[in-house]
Design a protein around this motif. Sequence first.
Motif, short mmCIF file in Angstrom:
data_model
loop_
_atom_site.label_atom_id
_atom_site.label_comp_id
_atom_site.label_asym_id
_atom_site.label_seq_id
_atom_site.Cartn_x
_atom_site.Cartn_y
_atom_site.Cartn_z
N UNK A 18 17.07 -20.29 16.02
CA UNK A 18 18.29 -20.17 15.22
C UNK A 18 17.82 -19.84 13.81
N UNK A 19 18.12 -18.64 13.34
CA UNK A 19 17.42 -18.09 12.18
C UNK A 19 18.34 -17.75 11.02
N UNK A 20 18.10 -18.40 9.88
CA UNK A 20 18.75 -18.01 8.63
C UNK A 20 17.99 -16.82 8.05
N UNK A 21 18.70 -15.92 7.36
CA UNK A 21 18.04 -14.75 6.80
C UNK A 21 17.53 -14.97 5.38
N UNK A 22 18.27 -15.74 4.61
CA UNK A 22 17.91 -15.92 3.20
C UNK A 22 17.16 -17.24 3.04
N UNK A 23 15.84 -17.15 2.94
CA UNK A 23 14.99 -18.33 2.82
C UNK A 23 14.34 -18.35 1.44
N UNK A 24 13.94 -19.52 0.96
CA UNK A 24 13.41 -19.61 -0.41
C UNK A 24 12.12 -18.84 -0.63
N UNK A 25 11.38 -18.57 0.43
CA UNK A 25 10.09 -17.88 0.28
C UNK A 25 10.04 -16.57 1.03
#
Length: 222
Positions: free
Chosen positions: A49-56
């Motif tokens: 389950x993958x978010x696209x906008x990550x902090x790194x």
Amino acid sequence: MRVLLVEDDEMLGDAVKTHVHRQGHAVDWALTRDEAEASLEAAPYDLVLLDLRLPDGSGLDILKALRARRDEMPVIIMTAHDQVSDRIAGLNAGADDYLVKPVDLGELQARIHAVARRYGTHKLPDLTIGGVAVYPSERRISAQDGEEVLLSSREWAVLDRLIARKRAIVSKSQIEEALYAFGAEVESNTVEVYVSRLRRKLGKDAIETVRGVGYRISADAT
């Protein structure tokens, strides 16, 4: 299933993890791209389950890397990016499905089941043990009187392992492996405890003990 959740929003991540866990799946949670990539290298997963906008970095790069090495692991994108172009980019990169935040947990559950059916992930046979009907893919059990029988995530993990080898004996160590996926410590009597719980819920003859070897689903199960 063993699920990798990649989500940096702690409130949403906690809600999704709790919900998916309650459906009987083991869930590892990564809050950054680096954590996600490390998890994918360290353990096998049935779904991401993958978010696209990550902090790194971008979750899309994780997806592209999976597909570049011909890894067909199912991936469902969960993101606040709601532009059609973003959806197209995600699907073209190899995502199996796309959910726009805020995510409805009931819809997420339906999408997970759909992807699992499509890939044959966690596709175990329905069966009847005594008068109890077990539907593993739906995470549903119905007793003779029509009442629903509720199992915990770890109880499902044990039952799944037994159903997967319906006519065979499953060793204690093999059942322990299924429980290790949940990240909790497995003590010397853990398997016996969960087998006992399943017998109380499914019937005392639902699981047979083969002394010195392991356990198996009742030979009368159909």
